[in-house]
Design a protein around this motif. Structure first.
Motif, short mmCIF file in Angstrom:
data_model
loop_
_atom_site.label_atom_id
_atom_site.label_comp_id
_atom_site.label_asym_id
_atom_site.label_seq_id
_atom_site.Cartn_x
_atom_site.Cartn_y
_atom_site.Cartn_z
N PHE A 1 42.03 36.66 36.74
CA PHE A 1 41.81 36.75 35.31
C PHE A 1 40.66 35.83 34.89
O PHE A 1 40.40 34.82 35.56
CB PHE A 1 43.10 36.40 34.56
CG PHE A 1 44.26 37.29 34.93
CD1 PHE A 1 44.35 38.58 34.44
CD2 PHE A 1 45.24 36.84 35.80
CE1 PHE A 1 45.40 39.40 34.80
CE2 PHE A 1 46.31 37.65 36.17
CZ PHE A 1 46.38 38.94 35.65
N PRO A 2 39.98 36.15 33.79
CA PRO A 2 38.82 35.36 33.35
C PRO A 2 39.12 33.88 33.09
O PRO A 2 38.22 33.05 33.20
CB PRO A 2 38.37 36.05 32.05
CG PRO A 2 38.92 37.42 32.13
CD PRO A 2 40.18 37.33 32.93
N ASP A 3 40.36 33.55 32.78
CA ASP A 3 40.69 32.15 32.50
C ASP A 3 40.91 31.32 33.77
O ASP A 3 41.28 30.15 33.71
CB ASP A 3 41.92 32.06 31.61
CG ASP A 3 43.20 32.56 32.27
OD1 ASP A 3 43.16 33.06 33.41
OD2 ASP A 3 44.26 32.46 31.62
N GLY A 4 40.71 31.92 34.95
CA GLY A 4 40.88 31.20 36.21
C GLY A 4 42.26 31.38 36.83
O GLY A 4 42.55 30.85 37.89
N SER A 5 43.13 32.11 36.17
CA SER A 5 44.46 32.34 36.74
C SER A 5 44.41 33.53 37.70
O SER A 5 43.45 34.30 37.72
CB SER A 5 45.48 32.58 35.62
OG SER A 5 45.16 33.72 34.86
N TYR A 6 45.47 33.65 38.47
CA TYR A 6 45.50 34.63 39.55
C TYR A 6 46.95 35.06 39.74
O TYR A 6 47.87 34.25 39.61
CB TYR A 6 44.96 33.95 40.81
CG TYR A 6 44.99 34.76 42.06
CD1 TYR A 6 43.96 35.63 42.37
CD2 TYR A 6 46.02 34.61 42.98
CE1 TYR A 6 43.96 36.35 43.55
CE2 TYR A 6 46.03 35.33 44.16
CZ TYR A 6 45.01 36.20 44.44
OH TYR A 6 45.01 36.92 45.60
N MET A 7 47.17 36.31 40.06
CA MET A 7 48.52 36.80 40.30
C MET A 7 48.50 37.70 41.53
O MET A 7 47.56 38.46 41.74
CB MET A 7 49.00 37.60 39.09
CG MET A 7 50.40 38.14 39.24
SD MET A 7 51.01 38.98 37.76
CE MET A 7 49.79 40.24 37.50
N GLU A 8 49.53 37.59 42.33
CA GLU A 8 49.65 38.48 43.48
C GLU A 8 51.09 38.92 43.65
O GLU A 8 52.02 38.19 43.34
CB GLU A 8 49.12 37.82 44.75
CG GLU A 8 49.94 36.67 45.26
CD GLU A 8 49.36 36.04 46.53
OE1 GLU A 8 48.35 36.52 47.03
OE2 GLU A 8 49.94 35.05 46.98
N ILE A 9 51.23 40.12 44.14
CA ILE A 9 52.53 40.65 44.50
C ILE A 9 52.52 40.84 46.00
O ILE A 9 51.59 41.41 46.55
CB ILE A 9 52.81 41.98 43.78
CG1 ILE A 9 52.90 41.76 42.28
CG2 ILE A 9 54.11 42.60 44.31
CD1 ILE A 9 53.09 43.02 41.48
#
Length: 103
Positions: free
Chosen positions: A4-12
């Motif tokens: 995401f543009p805010d530097g966050s990240y998500m993974e499944i």
């Protein structure tokens, strides 16, 4: 996987041996080095997911807040490298960041 543009990240991710799904959300995942994240699981009894999506918890959790903080492997504490139980601690605290929350 999503950045995401805010530097966050998500993974499944899926545990292929058990067919369980995990969702990990990293609020600040710059350069993929953060160990601070929220971990959830889908219908995985051993990680405390009785139904639907839940924050992971110790498989032998005694229901105490102390165990979520003090667990030597995944406790939500500044002394632990893998902060896997921080989402469960937030849920336990009614989704409020208490004064002793580690980050």
């Amino acid at each position: 996987i999503a950045s995401f543009p805010d530097g966050s990240y998500m993974e499944i991710e899926e545990n292929w041996g058990t067919n369980h799904l995990y969702l990990d959300y990293y609020p600040n995942y710059t350069k993929r080095k953060s160990v601070r994240y929220f971990s959830f699981c889908f219908n995985h009894e051993e990680e405390g997911c009785k139904s639907s999506i839940e924050p992971i918890s110790p498989y032998d959790w005694d229901g105490s807040r102390d165990q979520l903080i003090e667990d030597a492997r995944k406790g939500c504490s500044r002394d632990v490298d893998y902060l896997g139980y921080c989402a469960k601690l937030l849920q336990f605290d009614n989704w409020e960041f208490k004064a002793d929350y580690p980050w």
